[in-house]
Scaffold this active site. Structure first.
Site, PDB file in Angstrom:
ATOM      1  N   GLN A 151      52.171 -83.937  10.193  1.00  0.00           N
ATOM      2  CA  GLN A 151      51.249 -83.496   9.148  1.00  0.00           C
ATOM      3  C   GLN A 151      51.275 -84.488   7.988  1.00  0.00           C
ATOM      4  OE1 GLN A 151      49.071 -81.187   9.182  1.00  0.00           O
ATOM      5  NE2 GLN A 151      49.682 -79.547  10.567  1.00  0.00           N
ATOM      6  N   CYS A 197      37.182 -88.937   0.655  1.00  0.00           N
ATOM      7  CA  CYS A 197      37.156 -87.680  -0.099  1.00  0.00           C
ATOM      8  C   CYS A 197      35.729 -87.225  -0.398  1.00  0.00           C
ATOM      9  CB  CYS A 197      37.899 -87.855  -1.418  1.00  0.00           C
ATOM     10  SG  CYS A 197      39.607 -88.358  -1.225  1.00  0.00           S
ATOM     11  N   TYR A 250      51.208 -77.757  21.865  1.00  0.00           N
ATOM     12  CA  TYR A 250      50.727 -78.834  20.981  1.00  0.00           C
ATOM     13  C   TYR A 250      51.773 -79.082  19.888  1.00  0.00           C
ATOM     14  CZ  TYR A 250      46.234 -76.996  22.851  1.00  0.00           C
ATOM     15  OH  TYR A 250      45.221 -76.517  23.645  1.00  0.00           O
ATOM     16  N   CYS A 292      43.413 -76.714  11.979  1.00  0.00           N
ATOM     17  CA  CYS A 292      42.804 -77.502  10.905  1.00  0.00           C
ATOM     18  C   CYS A 292      41.286 -77.401  10.943  1.00  0.00           C
ATOM     19  CB  CYS A 292      43.238 -78.959  11.006  1.00  0.00           C
ATOM     20  SG  CYS A 292      42.791 -79.759  12.568  1.00  0.00           S
TER      21      CYS A 292
END
Length: 456
Positions: free
Chosen positions: A284, A82, A313, A409
């Site tokens: 996901q 993160c 995809y 993304c």
């Protein structure tokens, strides 16, 4: 005076870059500093100087920016994961909105306003997948953790706040059992030892889990006792799988999976689509966020009863299958065999005889479909971070669909691909960011493109 390594300079953070670093200027030179907030007034130690920019680390926070909050993760800044625990979630969303706007304007050349970013339904405990490196601690016990940034040095992690508590608890039990049964841990320097990584998946719909041990071998000692003890401690475990990876590589998983307990897959549901996930299937990582993301995609695609939908995809097929009831024909393309087979099984389970899935490279399959005369009305593009290949985009252009819905993304590669399509007659009409990855630098974007001169 040029900046020097280890020099400490005053710096005010003016903006955040798309890699998550704060950016300030000292004597006209951009300085990138991780774990900062816009408005931070800092003393910064310079750690690297390049020709036109430099990198630094915080030496002292003289005054915090308005969006800064105390980070409540014990290993924040150490694990290499993160980058935004020090920001309020509202501030993080504003930053990600800016990432998308900047990419679309600077790379895509688009003047179209970007819609307000949609937040993740959960900013914590949202990840349905985790891959832990395994290592032996100084006390001799097996531990899990994450690699420190830009290294293979493991940082122990007792409770990652992005994962459901169940996965963290299962990881603890797996480590205890590996220690109890004396199972060796892989050493990448010598290429010896068995257990390399622990890979866990979680089904939000059922609160069940898949446990996968990535091993430098094809057999787990005491496998039956290991699985029995693990499932006794955690009845939520639906499958235990051994993934074989005997290569000297940084790639986590190998290509062979051996079920040790259960069906070898994890069953979940996403937007009414049943999915059966093995360790190699794409899915996901934020199930509730993906439901929101795919809902946006479906609304923009707006398939009708006479439409042919091409889903490139497609992964395990959830995007296309969630729209299949509204269209006449669905064709999905996915390069991973296990994922394509999962999509076929889901279509059969849903009773969708008008859905088919091809196992192939997206570009090669799209080129063949175009050569065969396929003229889909709608094309869904959900490429990896590197974006679409030129071959894929050219094949889509030859098909001349009425609408293209791109799910990306990576705002930078999405903007690049949109610019390419725009030069060939497609206009971006809607740009909608959706946050699927709270506390990280990543953001999803859904873009609707329509043909400027439709033939129908």
């Amino acid at each position: 005076m040029p900046l020097l390594k280890n020099q400490i300079v005053p710096l005010t953070i003016d903006t955040l870059s798309s890699d998550g670093n704060g950016v300030g200027r000292f004597d006209g030179m951009a300085v990138f500093v991780p774990f900062t907030a816009i408005g931070d007034v800092l003393e910064v130690r310079i750690v690297k100087v390049c020709k036109s920019y430099a990198f630094g680390i915080i030496a002292r926070i003289a005054a915090p920016g308005a969006g800064r909050i105390p980070a409540d993760c014990a290993i924040f800044g150490k694990c290499g994961g993160c980058c935004f625990w020090h920001l309020s979630y509202t501030t993080e969303l504003q930053a990600k909105q800016g990432f998308v706007e900047n990419a679309m304007q600077r790379i895509g050349g688009l003047a179209l306003p970007v819609q307000k970013i949609l937040p993740s339904p959960q900013p914590e405990r949202y990840r349905n997948k985790v891959q832990y490196p395994l290592f032996r601690a100084d006390d001799g016990n097996v531990r899990t953790g994450f690699y420190a940034s830009r290294s293979h040095r493991p940082v122990p992690c007792a409770d990652c706040l992005l994962q459901p508590r169940l996965l963290n608890q299962i990881a603890d039990t797996v480590c205890e059992l590996l220690t109890q049964y004396g199972i060796s841990v892989y050493d990448e320097r010598t290429h010896r030892g068995l257990a390399r990584h622990l890979y866990l998946r979680h089904a939000a719909a059922t609160n069940r889990a898949l446990v996968c041990l990535v091993c430098n071998g094809r057999r787990l000692p005491h496998a039956e006792e290991f699985c029995a003890a693990l499932c006794a401690a955690h009845p939520e475990v639906e499958s235990v799988v051994l993934n074989v990876n005997t290569q000297q590589t940084n790639v986590v998983t190998g290509t062979q999976c051996v079920p040790l307990f259960g069906p070898g897959v994890l069953r979940d549901t996403l937007r009414g689509v049943p999915v059966a996930l093995d360790p190699l299937s794409f899915y996901q990582v934020n199930t509730e966020g993906a439901d929101r993301l795919y809902g946006v995609a479906a609304a923009l695609a707006a398939p009708g009863p006479s439409d042919t939908l091409l889903d490139l995809y497609c992964g395990a097929g959830a995007i296309g299958l969630s729209m299949a009831a509204q269209c006449k024909r669905l064709i999905g393309v996915e390069i991973v065999p296990e994922a394509a087979e999962n999509a076929r099984r889901a279509a059969t389970e849903m009773g969708l005889s008008h859905a088919e899935f091809l196992c192939a490279d997206a570009g090669a399959a799209a080129a063949k479909l175009a050569a065969d005369g396929l003229l889909p009305d709608i094309v869904i593009l959900d490429p990896p971070r590197k974006g679409c290949s030129t071959d894929t985009l050219n094949a889509v252009l030859r098909m001349a669909p009425r609408r293209i819905v791109m799910i990306s993304c990576n705002p930078a590669t999405a903007a690049r691909d949109i610019k390419y399509l725009a030069a060939q007659g497609y206009a971006a009409e809607v740009i909608q960011p959706v946050d699927l990855f709270p506390r990280t630098k990543h953001v999803e974007t859904v873009v609707l493109l329509s043909h400027k001169n439709p033939t129908t």
